[in-house]
Write an enzyme that holds these catalytic residues in place. Structure first.
Site, PDB file in Angstrom:
ATOM      1  CB  CYS A 112     102.932 131.483  34.733  1.00 19.75           C
ATOM      2  SG  CYS A 112     103.730 130.607  32.497  1.00 19.75           S
ATOM      3  CG  HIS A 235      98.700 130.325  34.889  1.00 15.28           C
ATOM      4  ND1 HIS A 235      99.469 131.287  33.099  1.00 15.28           N
ATOM      5  CD2 HIS A 235     100.038 129.004  34.374  1.00 15.28           C
ATOM      6  CE1 HIS A 235     100.126 130.487  32.795  1.00 15.28           C
ATOM      7  NE2 HIS A 235     100.397 129.349  33.137  1.00 15.28           N
ATOM      8  CG  ASN A 265     100.770 128.967  29.274  1.00  8.08           C
ATOM      9  OD1 ASN A 265     101.150 129.877  29.908  1.00  8.08           O
ATOM     10  ND2 ASN A 265     101.459 127.906  29.970  1.00  8.08           N
TER      11      ASN A 265
HETATM   12  O1  UT7 Z   1     102.883 127.807  32.089  1.00 14.33           O
HETATM   13  C1  UT7 Z   1     102.787 126.840  33.289  1.00 14.33           C
HETATM   14  C2  UT7 Z   1     103.913 125.997  32.017  1.00 14.33           C
HETATM   15  N1  UT7 Z   1     103.748 124.693  31.952  1.00 14.33           N
HETATM   16  C3  UT7 Z   1     102.540 123.649  32.046  1.00 14.33           C
HETATM   17  O2  UT7 Z   1     101.663 124.513  33.118  1.00 14.33           O
HETATM   18  C4  UT7 Z   1     102.968 122.376  31.602  1.00 14.33           C
HETATM   19  C5  UT7 Z   1     102.101 120.999  32.274  1.00 14.33           C
HETATM   20  N2  UT7 Z   1     102.146 120.505  32.182  1.00 14.33           N
HETATM   21  C6  UT7 Z   1     101.097 119.597  31.320  1.00 14.33           C
HETATM   22  O3  UT7 Z   1     100.590 120.592  30.744  1.00 14.33           O
HETATM   23  C7  UT7 Z   1     101.360 118.434  30.479  1.00 14.33           C
HETATM   24  O4  UT7 Z   1     101.999 117.496  30.942  1.00 14.33           O
HETATM   25  C8  UT7 Z   1     101.845 118.524  28.853  1.00 14.33           C
HETATM   26  C9  UT7 Z   1     100.159 118.735  28.656  1.00 14.33           C
HETATM   27  C10 UT7 Z   1     102.411 119.262  28.993  1.00 14.33           C
HETATM   28  C11 UT7 Z   1     101.607 116.586  28.615  1.00 14.33           C
HETATM   29  O5  UT7 Z   1     100.563 116.132  28.773  1.00 14.33           O
HETATM   30  P1  UT7 Z   1     100.710 114.862  29.600  1.00 14.33           P
HETATM   31  O6  UT7 Z   1      99.999 114.160  29.949  1.00 14.33           O
HETATM   32  O7  UT7 Z   1     101.877 114.649  30.573  1.00 14.33           O
HETATM   33  O8  UT7 Z   1     101.728 114.024  28.764  1.00 14.33           O
HETATM   34  P2  UT7 Z   1     103.421 113.096  28.203  1.00 14.33           P
HETATM   35  O9  UT7 Z   1     103.755 114.330  28.693  1.00 14.33           O
HETATM   36  O10 UT7 Z   1     102.959 112.063  29.755  1.00 14.33           O
HETATM   37  O11 UT7 Z   1     102.875 112.557  26.933  1.00 14.33           O
HETATM   38  C12 UT7 Z   1     102.146 111.118  26.682  1.00 14.33           C
HETATM   39  C13 UT7 Z   1     101.932 110.994  25.616  1.00 14.33           C
HETATM   40  C14 UT7 Z   1     103.514 110.418  25.116  1.00 14.33           C
HETATM   41  O12 UT7 Z   1     103.471 109.640  24.120  1.00 14.33           O
HETATM   42  P3  UT7 Z   1     104.835 107.922  24.570  1.00 14.33           P
HETATM   43  O13 UT7 Z   1     106.092 108.697  25.688  1.00 14.33           O
HETATM   44  O14 UT7 Z   1     103.125 107.855  25.443  1.00 14.33           O
HETATM   45  O15 UT7 Z   1     104.695 107.602  23.546  1.00 14.33           O
HETATM   46  C15 UT7 Z   1     104.687 112.246  24.619  1.00 14.33           C
HETATM   47  O16 UT7 Z   1     105.302 111.615  23.894  1.00 14.33           O
HETATM   48  O17 UT7 Z   1     102.417 112.141  24.372  1.00 14.33           O
HETATM   49  C16 UT7 Z   1     102.430 112.586  23.328  1.00 14.33           C
HETATM   50  N3  UT7 Z   1     103.147 113.776  23.306  1.00 14.33           N
HETATM   51  C17 UT7 Z   1     102.667 114.353  21.898  1.00 14.33           C
HETATM   52  N4  UT7 Z   1     101.775 113.652  21.189  1.00 14.33           N
HETATM   53  C18 UT7 Z   1     100.948 114.415  19.941  1.00 14.33           C
HETATM   54  C19 UT7 Z   1     103.381 114.999  23.720  1.00 14.33           C
HETATM   55  N5  UT7 Z   1     103.224 116.428  22.773  1.00 14.33           N
HETATM   56  C20 UT7 Z   1     102.346 116.075  22.229  1.00 14.33           C
HETATM   57  C21 UT7 Z   1     101.683 116.487  20.988  1.00 14.33           C
HETATM   58  N6  UT7 Z   1     100.781 115.273  20.061  1.00 14.33           N
HETATM   59  N7  UT7 Z   1     102.010 117.597  20.501  1.00 14.33           N
END
Ligand code: UT7
Length: 310
Positions: A112, A235, A265
């Site tokens: 990215c 980005h 993204n």
């Molecule tokens: O270009 C560079 C590429 N990457 C990035 O920029 C990603 C950077 N990271 C992020 O943007 C965030 O970490 C995410 C958007 C990917 C995730 O957000 P988060 O607030 O860090 O959530 P998390 O990974 O801590 O997940 C929280 C909960 C989990 O459930 P439990 O374990 O708390 O029960 C996940 O399983 O949300 C769940 N979850 C979802 N629920 C519904 C994860 N993905 C989804 C989804 N829909 N798509």
């Protein structure tokens, strides 16, 4: 003379995939996607359209906008992690399709942050006088490397292309300063084997810290301060990440691009796509100080302070 942007173009596939569409494919919700990422919809390219096809359309527009012909291009740099094939490069495919017969051509793999790496590379050749016109493209067809049953990644990404023509510009305009960096020890947090794999929380923490730091560093290197910034193009990974960068620079909401809402993204394509959108919206004017900043798999990062105008 500085090295700046003299023409821009973008291409987004027509097919819109909404959060409601994703709800039908996997265990997710519009509410979760909006609140955690800010994404409302993304564009997905059809099967018959690959990375080079999107790059070509964006490149043709950028050349028209710059008012130069393909035969004028000295170098083609394509930032992508989703090339049609490992070789020939997308840059070579573009060289043939555009008829850019005198251009050297190579792809840049910095995920990215690739478009920032590309612009900074182009600047070196322009500054030392070796080349005059350099086409820099950021393009991805991420839909072909996303696991469509993995809700952790599938909801985040989109396809698209953005292109700029870089060339010598008037004194005081163009790239004023830059920073590039990498930390291979973080490679395990975001990589591609069969599919994109990501430790979202680790990437999130890195992104928030690094984007803010890099913005401050390029301002310092240019002898400028937060108050001098007219527009921020981060980005487009996640609305919470870009909001953190905006707050670090103490900028009002209307001084930052948030195309992530419409396009998700798009990795290396997100910054050049945003440049075109904001220019068309009248948000970027001659002599504005623009900060562009990116981060991604590698881990990599990069930022540029640029004074807009030819
Ligand atoms: O270009 C560079 C590429 N990457 C990035 O920029 C990603 C950077 N990271 C992020 O943007 C965030 O970490 C995410 C958007 C990917 C995730 O957000 P988060 O607030 O860090 O959530 P998390 O990974 O801590 O997940 C929280 C909960 C989990 O459930 P439990 O374990 O708390 O029960 C996940 O399983 O949300 C769940 N979850 C979802 N629920 C519904 C994860 N993905 C989804 C989804 N829909 N798509």
């Amino acid at each position: 003379m500085g090295a700046g942007i003299i023409g821009v173009g973008r291409y987004l596939p027509e097919r819109v995939v909404t959060n409601a569409d994703l709800e039908k494919m996997m265990d997710t919700s519009d509410e979760w996607i909006r609140t955690r990422t800010g994404i409302e919809e993304r564009r997905i390219a059809p099967d018959g359209m690959d990375t080079s096809d999107m790059a070509y359309v964006a490149a043709v527009k950028a050349l028209e906008n710059a008012n130069i012909s393909a035969a004028d291009i000295d170098l083609i740099l394509v930032a992508t992690v989703t090339p049609d094939r490992s070789f020939p490069s997308v840059a070579c495919m573009l060289q043939e399709r555009l008829g850019a017969t005198k251009a050297a051509a190579l792809d840049i793999s910095a995920a990215c942050a690739g478009f920032i790496y590309g612009m900074v590379t182009a600047k070196q050749f322009i500054d030392n006088g070796a080349y005059r016109y350099i086409l820099v493209v950021g393009v991805e067809k991420l839909s072909k490397i996303v696991n469509w049953s993995d809700r952790n990644t599938a909801v985040l990404f989109g396809d698209g292309a953005g292109a700029v023509v870089m060339a010598p510009v008037s004194e005081g305009r163009g790239i004023l300063s830059f920073e590039l960096g990498a930390d291979g020890t973080g490679g395990k947090h975001l990589y591609h084997d069969e599919y994109v794999m990501m430790n979202g929380r680790e990437v999130f923490k890195f992104a928030v810290r690094q984007m803010g730091e890099s913005c401050i560093h390029v301002l310092e290197k240019a002898g400028l301060s937060k108050q001098d910034v007219d527009f921020l193009i981060p980005h487009q990974a996640n609305i919470r990440i870009v909001e953190a960068a905006r707050q670090r620079l103490e900028l009002p909401e209307d001084k930052m691009s948030t195309t992530v809402k419409k396009y998700g993204n798009t990795s290396a394509a997100s910054i050049p796509i945003s440049i075109v959108e904001e220019l068309e919206a009248g948000k970027i004017k001659d002599d504005d100080l623009i900060i562009m900043v990116g981060f991604g798999g590698g881990l990599t990062w990069g930022a540029i302070a640029l004074r807009w105008g030819r």
